[in-house]
Design an enzyme around this catalytic site. Structure first.
Site, PDB file in Angstrom:
ATOM      1  N   GLY A  17      35.875  42.609  34.253  1.00  0.00           N
ATOM      2  CA  GLY A  17      34.930  42.681  33.048  1.00  0.00           C
ATOM      3  C   GLY A  17      35.556  43.667  31.830  1.00  0.00           C
ATOM      4  O   GLY A  17      34.868  44.007  30.983  1.00  0.00           O
ATOM      5  N   ASN A  19      37.662  42.798  29.686  1.00  0.00           N
ATOM      6  CA  ASN A  19      37.663  42.225  28.332  1.00  0.00           C
ATOM      7  C   ASN A  19      36.558  42.122  27.768  1.00  0.00           C
ATOM      8  O   ASN A  19      36.249  42.225  26.545  1.00  0.00           O
ATOM      9  CB  ASN A  19      38.543  40.776  28.497  1.00  0.00           C
ATOM     10  CG  ASN A  19      39.860  41.169  28.244  1.00  0.00           C
ATOM     11  OD1 ASN A  19      40.298  41.291  27.588  1.00  0.00           O
ATOM     12  ND2 ASN A  19      40.793  40.432  29.839  1.00  0.00           N
ATOM     13  N   ASN A 109      39.807  31.413  25.245  1.00  0.00           N
ATOM     14  CA  ASN A 109      40.068  31.861  26.487  1.00  0.00           C
ATOM     15  C   ASN A 109      41.225  32.888  26.181  1.00  0.00           C
ATOM     16  O   ASN A 109      42.253  32.586  25.279  1.00  0.00           O
ATOM     17  CB  ASN A 109      40.641  30.755  27.409  1.00  0.00           C
ATOM     18  CG  ASN A 109      41.159  31.327  28.922  1.00  0.00           C
ATOM     19  OD1 ASN A 109      40.290  32.229  29.179  1.00  0.00           O
ATOM     20  ND2 ASN A 109      42.016  30.680  29.575  1.00  0.00           N
ATOM     21  N   HIS A 111      44.423  34.394  28.362  1.00  0.00           N
ATOM     22  CA  HIS A 111      45.331  34.104  29.387  1.00  0.00           C
ATOM     23  C   HIS A 111      46.563  35.022  29.615  1.00  0.00           C
ATOM     24  O   HIS A 111      47.372  35.365  28.589  1.00  0.00           O
ATOM     25  CB  HIS A 111      45.968  32.625  29.381  1.00  0.00           C
ATOM     26  CG  HIS A 111      46.725  32.287  30.546  1.00  0.00           C
ATOM     27  ND1 HIS A 111      46.227  32.009  31.742  1.00  0.00           N
ATOM     28  CD2 HIS A 111      48.104  32.035  30.795  1.00  0.00           C
ATOM     29  CE1 HIS A 111      47.252  31.590  32.751  1.00  0.00           C
ATOM     30  NE2 HIS A 111      48.255  31.869  31.982  1.00  0.00           N
TER      31      HIS A 111
HETATM   32  C1  GRF Z   1      42.977  39.327  32.496  1.00  0.00           C
HETATM   33  O1  GRF Z   1      44.136  39.553  32.683  1.00  0.00           O
HETATM   34  C2  GRF Z   1      42.623  37.794  32.031  1.00  0.00           C
HETATM   35  O2  GRF Z   1      43.485  37.591  30.998  1.00  0.00           O
HETATM   36  C3  GRF Z   1      42.706  36.851  33.351  1.00  0.00           C
HETATM   37  O3  GRF Z   1      42.249  37.624  34.236  1.00  0.00           O
HETATM   38  C4  GRF Z   1      41.858  39.228  34.066  1.00  0.00           C
HETATM   39  C5  GRF Z   1      40.464  39.565  33.713  1.00  0.00           C
HETATM   40  O4  GRF Z   1      40.202  40.914  33.638  1.00  0.00           O
HETATM   41  N1  GRF Z   1      42.315  35.745  33.056  1.00  0.00           N
HETATM   42  P1  GRF Z   1      38.961  41.460  33.103  1.00  0.00           P
HETATM   43  O5  GRF Z   1      37.904  40.948  34.098  1.00  0.00           O
HETATM   44  O6  GRF Z   1      38.604  41.142  31.636  1.00  0.00           O
HETATM   45  O7  GRF Z   1      39.221  42.970  33.395  1.00  0.00           O
END
Ligand code: GRF
Length: 189
Positions: A17, A19, A109, A111
């Site tokens: 989490g 992000n 999203n 990626h």
């Molecule tokens: C990130 O690298 C995102 O792009 C990928 O999974 C990871 C998740 O990171 N899909 P977080 O849970 O936001 O720390």
């Protein structure tokens, strides 16, 4: 943008989490067009839930084994809360065509690759194995095909000789945190 006018946003997570955390911090800024009203996770142990709960964001866990039933429940929640934007942030489940149709153009999203290259999982190792000189991250709209919707923004970074999947993932994640807010500003401001 002032509070009541901000776009009511749900963030979907599965793991750490980070992000979500940066989106939340961004959402508190005056220039942010979004307000995070709901966090959804398919994983009850997702670390990101500790964060969202600590910020008193309504946080719900759904077991996606019966996807259609669960998605319908989620759709009801989204409607109740008048959610207008969904940010997928490390969300590891694939949403159905029906769900995506209901939120057409309103699901984004992040990626960790330079799409259209390296859709799906294990992006960093695959980029290194292919001797790519660059990798990065992409924010895109979600459509029915995996990691294939319209690209909103990308950030490219160099892959160094000494990089492994872990070091590359770390540097890219750092860029993801800057890119997500930028993409939202690009879309809505
Ligand atoms: C990130 O690298 C995102 O792009 C990928 O999974 C990871 C998740 O990171 N899909 P977080 O849970 O936001 O720390």
């Amino acid at each position: 943008m002032i509070g009541p006018n901000k776009i009511k946003t749900a963030v979907f997570i599965s793991g750490t989490g980070t992000n979500l955390k940066t989106l939340y911090k961004f959402s508190l800024k005056k220039r942010s067009p979004i307000k995070i009203e709901l966090v959804i996770s398919n994983n009850k142990n997702a670390k990101g839930l500790l964060f969202s709960k600590s910020k008193k964001i309504i946080s719900k866990v759904f077991n996606f084994k019966k996807r259609m039933i669960i998605e319908n429940k989620i759709l009801k929640d989204l409607e109740k809360k008048n959610i207008k934007l969904i940010c997928l942030a490390g969300f590891m489940k694939i949403l159905s065509k029906n769900f995506i149709k209901k939120f057409k153009g309103k699901i984004i999203n992040i990626h960790p690759s330079l799409l259209p290259k390296y859709k799906g999982l294990n992006t960093h190792q695959r980029a290194i194995d292919n001797n790519e000189k660059f990798s990065g991250c992409t924010i895109h709209l979600v459509n029915n095909r995996l990691d294939s919707g319209k690209i909103i923004l990308q950030k490219k970074i160099k892959i160094y000789k000494q990089d492994n999947a872990k070091s590359l993932a770390k540097r890219i994640l750092n860029e993801e945190h800057k890119l997500y807010p930028k993409a939202i500003i690009k879309l809505y401001c």
